[in-house]
Design a protein around this motif. Structure first.
Motif, short mmCIF file in Angstrom:
data_model
loop_
_atom_site.label_atom_id
_atom_site.label_comp_id
_atom_site.label_asym_id
_atom_site.label_seq_id
_atom_site.Cartn_x
_atom_site.Cartn_y
_atom_site.Cartn_z
N VAL A 128 0.86 -1.18 0.00
CA VAL A 128 0.00 0.00 0.00
C VAL A 128 0.90 1.23 0.00
O VAL A 128 1.98 1.21 0.60
N PHE A 129 0.46 2.29 -0.69
CA PHE A 129 1.29 3.49 -0.80
C PHE A 129 0.40 4.70 -1.00
O PHE A 129 -0.61 4.64 -1.71
N LEU A 130 0.78 5.82 -0.38
CA LEU A 130 0.07 7.08 -0.53
C LEU A 130 1.11 8.19 -0.70
O LEU A 130 2.07 8.28 0.08
N GLY A 131 0.94 9.02 -1.74
CA GLY A 131 1.94 10.04 -2.00
C GLY A 131 1.35 11.35 -2.46
O GLY A 131 0.21 11.42 -2.94
N LEU A 132 2.14 12.42 -2.33
CA LEU A 132 1.79 13.76 -2.79
C LEU A 132 2.72 14.12 -3.95
O LEU A 132 3.94 13.99 -3.85
N VAL A 133 2.13 14.56 -5.08
CA VAL A 133 2.90 14.86 -6.29
C VAL A 133 2.77 16.35 -6.60
O VAL A 133 1.67 16.91 -6.56
N PHE A 134 3.93 16.98 -6.92
CA PHE A 134 3.95 18.39 -7.28
C PHE A 134 4.55 18.53 -8.67
O PHE A 134 5.63 18.02 -8.96
N ARG A 135 3.81 19.20 -9.57
CA ARG A 135 4.30 19.45 -10.92
C ARG A 135 5.08 20.74 -10.94
O ARG A 135 4.53 21.83 -10.74
N VAL A 136 6.41 20.63 -11.17
CA VAL A 136 7.28 21.81 -11.18
C VAL A 136 7.01 22.65 -12.44
O VAL A 136 6.85 23.86 -12.38
N PHE A 137 6.95 21.98 -13.60
CA PHE A 137 6.58 22.64 -14.86
C PHE A 137 6.19 21.59 -15.87
O PHE A 137 6.31 20.41 -15.62
#
Length: 375
Positions: free
Chosen positions: A366-375
């Motif tokens: 199981v995995f939970l993550g936060l993703v941020f798009r730089v550009f």
């Protein structure tokens, strides 16, 4: 396999240019069977990941290609010996060499100290055999020329290689080299049939395992309108040779892709010859899979998939293998704004050995993550 991919994708048009850099952080839990306590008993562990992904896509009247690189650092809570940076690189390109000739290129590479990192939560016919061994990498390359001989007749010539290694002492290597020659006939606007001859060589860089050669002949039919459901059926015969021994094996394949308004459905079946460093022998590999992905509301997506497969030894090369595996996964994401999203995944893989010479392995993740798009 390259010819079948060309039949399905040949009608695809250029995609918009795109360039992305995403970074992410997350955590989860895994029952990786390679994790062992001080007493030698398999143990689960928590994980923390820091990930970066770079993707570039370009298209022009003569070219259409995409490349993606993933790098992620995985830290285990109690098993620091598995802490590592993992790598995955993929490339897919199509080039117009002349008015009648196209060049298709495909490449995929990954490396991980944890062999379970390579199990993706998506329908696939590139299934990896589970093993407790570590430091594993695989490189797959494929090139194909398509030349129009007539208005509805195409000559297809291709070559591929797959190099797989477990970094042990001594190392365990399997190198597979293949070539193919085929004729594709377009029938109307939506259908095509193809006949293909292929040759493969399986080189085992391990003592006591003889190399194997195979010759195969396949016949396939595909149906693919510009928009809507697409399917492909294939059947063939492979002759396997090793030091004077020979066997004939049936091969087959089928895929179905059906897009709905909010859901995308894909399923497939494949029976083929294969080799994997996890078992160090040539096998008859069967794999069936199905999956759906779709949108939920305006900002969420959800996908589910399941698979079932077997591996059975061919001739008496290397270890005696009779494996069965099942698996499934649920994956979802929620877009918080154009730059931030949350993604989660839960998957299970169970592998059993009917011969009794290996181990039965079950992996839950199981995995939970936060993703941020730089550009």
């Amino acid at each position: 396999m390259g010819l079948l991919r060309a039949q399905v994708q040949g009608g695809a048009g250029p995609t918009p240019d795109d360039f992305q850099l995403n970074v992410g952080v997350g955590g989860g839990y895994t029952t990786n069977p390679a994790l062992r306590s001080d007493t030698g008993v398999s143990n689960g562990d928590s994980t923390t990941e820091l990930r970066a992904a770079l993707m570039d896509r370009k298209s022009s009247p003569r070219t259409d290609w995409s490349a993606k690189y993933d790098s992620f650092y995985t830290r285990y809570g109690s098993n620091s010996q598995f802490d590592t940076i993992n790598h995955a690189l993929s490339f897919d390109g199509r080039y117009l060499v002349s008015r009648r000739t196209h060049l298709n290129l495909f490449a995929h590479f990954f490396y991980s100290r944890n062999p379970l990192q390579i199990g993706v939560a998506a329908p696939t016919d590139e299934t990896i055999i589970l093993t407790r061994l570590t430091h594993r990498w695989r490189s797959i390359s494929d090139a194909e020329f398509d030349t129009s001989l007539a208005r509805s007749l195409t000559l297809q010539v291709g070559a591929s290689s797959r190099i797989e290694r477990l970094d042990l002492s001594p190392s365990v290597d399997i190198n597979t080299y293949s070539g193919r020659l085929g004729i594709l006939k377009q029938v109307g606007q939506k259908d095509s049939i193809a006949s293909t001859y292929g040759y493969s060589r399986f080189d085992f860089q391990s003592e006591g395992t003889a190399d194997v050669e195979s010759h195969r002949l396949d016949l396939s039919w595909s149906h693919g309108p510009p928009a809507g459901a697409a399917c492909l059926l294939s059947a063939g015969l492979s002759r396997v040779l090793r030091q004077g021994e020979r066997q004939n094996r049936l091969t087959a394949g089928a895929t179905l892709h059906h897009p709905f308004r909010r859901i995308d459905f894909i399923s497939g079946y494949r029976r083929s010859l294969d080799a994997d460093a996890g078992v160090a022998t040539v096998t008859v590999a069967q794999n069936a899979y199905a999956g759906m992905t779709g949108t939920v509301g305006r900002s969420a997506s959800l996908g589910v998939f399941a698979e079932y497969g077997t591996r059975d030894s061919v001739l008496e090369t290397g270890e005696r293998i009779a494996l069965t595996y099942t698996g499934g996964a649920i994956r979802g994401s929620i877009t918080l704004d154009p730059r931030f999203s949350i993604s989660g995944e839960a998957r299970r893989r169970k592998q059993t050995d009917a011969e009794g010479v290996g181990e039965d392995l079950t992996v839950d993740t199981v995995f939970l993550g936060l993703v941020f798009r730089v550009f």
